[in-house]
Design an enzyme around this catalytic site. Structure first.
Site, short mmCIF file in Angstrom:
data_model
loop_
_atom_site.label_atom_id
_atom_site.label_comp_id
_atom_site.label_asym_id
_atom_site.label_seq_id
_atom_site.Cartn_x
_atom_site.Cartn_y
_atom_site.Cartn_z
CE LYS A 135 -3.12 -1.40 -0.79
NZ LYS A 135 -3.18 -2.28 -1.80
CB THR A 195 -0.50 -0.63 -7.92
OG1 THR A 195 -1.07 -1.55 -6.95
CG2 THR A 195 -1.70 -1.17 -9.43
CD1 TRP A 196 1.79 5.24 -11.03
CD2 TRP A 196 2.20 6.51 -9.06
NE1 TRP A 196 1.84 6.42 -11.36
CE2 TRP A 196 1.93 7.26 -10.18
CE3 TRP A 196 2.02 6.90 -7.86
CZ2 TRP A 196 2.17 8.67 -9.75
CZ3 TRP A 196 2.13 8.19 -7.29
CH2 TRP A 196 2.22 9.12 -8.50
CG HIS A 213 5.31 -6.52 -0.38
ND1 HIS A 213 5.10 -5.16 -0.97
CD2 HIS A 213 3.85 -6.79 -0.68
CE1 HIS A 213 4.08 -5.00 -1.55
NE2 HIS A 213 3.32 -5.93 -1.42
NE ARG A 265 0.11 6.58 0.21
CZ ARG A 265 -1.14 6.18 -0.15
NH1 ARG A 265 -1.27 4.75 -0.16
NH2 ARG A 265 -2.03 7.08 -0.76
CB SER A 286 -3.64 2.89 1.64
OG SER A 286 -3.82 2.19 0.47
CE1 TYR A 297 0.68 6.49 -4.42
CE2 TYR A 297 0.32 8.59 -3.12
CZ TYR A 297 -0.23 7.62 -3.94
OH TYR A 297 -1.61 7.39 -4.48
CE LYS A 315 -11.08 9.48 -0.38
NZ LYS A 315 -10.92 10.37 0.97
N GLY A 316 -5.86 7.31 -4.22
CA GLY A 316 -4.68 7.66 -4.75
C GLY A 316 -4.43 9.05 -4.49
P1 A3P Z 1 -5.17 4.62 -1.41
O1 A3P Z 1 -5.81 3.48 -0.77
O2 A3P Z 1 -4.57 5.79 -0.47
O3 A3P Z 1 -6.07 5.21 -2.32
P2 A3P Z 1 -0.33 -0.45 -3.48
O4 A3P Z 1 -0.07 -0.21 -4.94
O5 A3P Z 1 1.40 -0.67 -2.90
O6 A3P Z 1 -0.92 -1.69 -2.96
O7 A3P Z 1 -0.80 0.78 -2.90
C1 A3P Z 1 -2.22 1.22 -3.20
C2 A3P Z 1 -2.34 2.68 -3.23
O8 A3P Z 1 -1.79 3.26 -4.01
C3 A3P Z 1 -3.73 3.10 -3.04
O9 A3P Z 1 -3.81 4.14 -2.35
C4 A3P Z 1 -4.06 3.24 -4.75
O10 A3P Z 1 -5.10 3.89 -4.72
C5 A3P Z 1 -2.73 4.17 -4.84
N1 A3P Z 1 -2.69 3.96 -6.28
C6 A3P Z 1 -2.61 2.92 -7.43
N2 A3P Z 1 -2.19 3.24 -8.42
C7 A3P Z 1 -1.99 4.52 -8.68
C8 A3P Z 1 -1.44 5.38 -9.38
N3 A3P Z 1 -1.32 4.99 -10.65
N4 A3P Z 1 -1.17 6.47 -8.91
C9 A3P Z 1 -1.47 7.02 -7.83
N5 A3P Z 1 -1.52 6.15 -6.87
C10 A3P Z 1 -2.08 5.01 -6.94
#
Ligand code: A3P
Length: 319
Positions: free
Chosen positions: A65, A69-70, A128, A150, A158, A217, A284-285
């Site tokens: 979190k 993913t980003w 991880h 983050r 998150s 992040y 929410k991002g």
């Molecule tokens: P939130 O729950 O605060 O929205 P991970 O990818 O490590 O699982 O983290 C997930 C978090 O990254 C979530 O945060 C998600 O919404 C956010 N996230 C996923 N894709 C993203 C992107 N392309 N840009 C910015 N934030 C992103």
């Protein structure tokens, strides 16, 4: 494919390790100072034993979190931009977690020793695992490590949403937010304590900046363009002036943006590993959403922790 059974030997070892129940009812075991989800222990041991990093590999690392993913989407797109055009990107039809696999939650979860040698270069994997638990060959080879972290308040919020959204232990009653937060501040959460996880990669990056790129992040959210360029340089594939003129940096940033990925059909529906909703990786991002869920006293507690744990490290978080 069937999940590999835990061997008797590992079963015995697991019984000697300290255990805790995570906020959502799943079991965590303490290994080498870190709280690992029980399900990840056998795959981590297999990866430690069998994974052979190549110098051309790119390993993405994070606490869950934190923006994994980003980072997957960005690094995949940057590294493959000369092979796959952006309008043909597999990210348009596959979830980033399908495009870039986890060592412990995909590859070594299903096979003791998966055959990875022939995958095209650069191979991109995610984990991880804390720095000190990484397979030796990742630390010792010339491969690149990119870490994203983050601010812990947003990461906690998150993670809590993610666990509630993907309620895996059907009978478990999730802890209330105060109790969950208390465990978090004790470092008891998947791959925690967060301060040791973050410091492990921070120190590795200070020691060898050619090897470990440390990203936050919040910095990527503030301005993605310099970070896309920085990642490209770090992996030895800087954007040419021609590419910059053609707007390739912007195209990649847009493809991987929260708004774009979140609205793709593939990321709105379906499941990963049959239990995790694709959509749950795009909530929410935003930076600072913790303020809607945590009290000022909770924030103070984490700020105090950061001051004491990161004292002298040079590491700061904007909260
Ligand atoms: P939130 O729950 O605060 O929205 P991970 O990818 O490590 O699982 O983290 C997930 C978090 O990254 C979530 O945060 C998600 O919404 C956010 N996230 C996923 N894709 C993203 C992107 N392309 N840009 C910015 N934030 C992103």
């Amino acid at each position: 494919m069937e999940k590999k059974e835990v061997s008797n030997e590992l079963q015995e070892l697991l019984q000697t390790l300290e255990q805790q129940t995570n906020w959502d009812g799943r079991r965590l075991v303490k290994y080498d100072g870190f709280w690992l989800p029980e399900i990840a222990v056998r795959p981590i041991f297999s990866a430690q034993r069998y994974f052979k990093a190549k110098d051309s590999d790119i390993i993405l690392t994070s606490i869950p979190k934190s923006g994994t993913t980003w980072l997957k989407a960005l690094v995949f797109s940057i590294a493959n931009r000369n092979v796959i055009s952006i309008d043909q990107s597999p990210l348009l039809t596959s979830h980033p977690h399908t495009v870039v696999p986890f060592l412990e939650f995909n590859l070594y979860l299903f096979q003791e020793n998966p055959h990875l040698q022939d995958l095209p270069s650069p191979r991109i994997f995610t984990t991880h695992m804390p720095f000190k638990i990484l397979p030796d060959s990742i630390r010792e080879s010339e491969c690149k490590i990119i870490y994203i972290c983050r601010n812990p308040l947003d990461q906690f919020v998150s993670h809590r949403h993610f666990l509630l959204e993907n309620k895996i232990e059907k009978d478990a009653v999730p802890l209330d937010i105060d109790a969950a937060f208390d465990l978090f501040c004790q470092g008891i959460h998947p791959f925690g304590p967060f301060w040791d996880h973050i410091l492990g990669y921070w120190n590795a990056g200070l020691k060898n900046p050619e090897k470990v790129l440390f990203l936050r992040y919040e910095d990527l959210k503030e301005d993605i363009t310099p970070h896309v360029k920085k990642i490209a340089e770090f992996i030895g594939s800087p954007f040419s002036p021609e590419e910059e003129k053609q707007g390739v940096v912007d195209q990649i940033s847009r493809l991987c943006s929260f708004e774009n990925l979140r609205n793709l059909e593939v990321n709105k529906n379906g499941y990963i590993l049959k239990v995790l909703k694709n959509s749950s990786f795009f909530r929410k991002g935003e930076v600072g959403d913790w303020i809607n869920h945590l009290t000022p006293a909770m924030a103070e507690r984490v700020k105090d922790l950061l001051v004491s744990k990161f004292d002298g490290s040079g590491l700061i978080f904007k909260i």
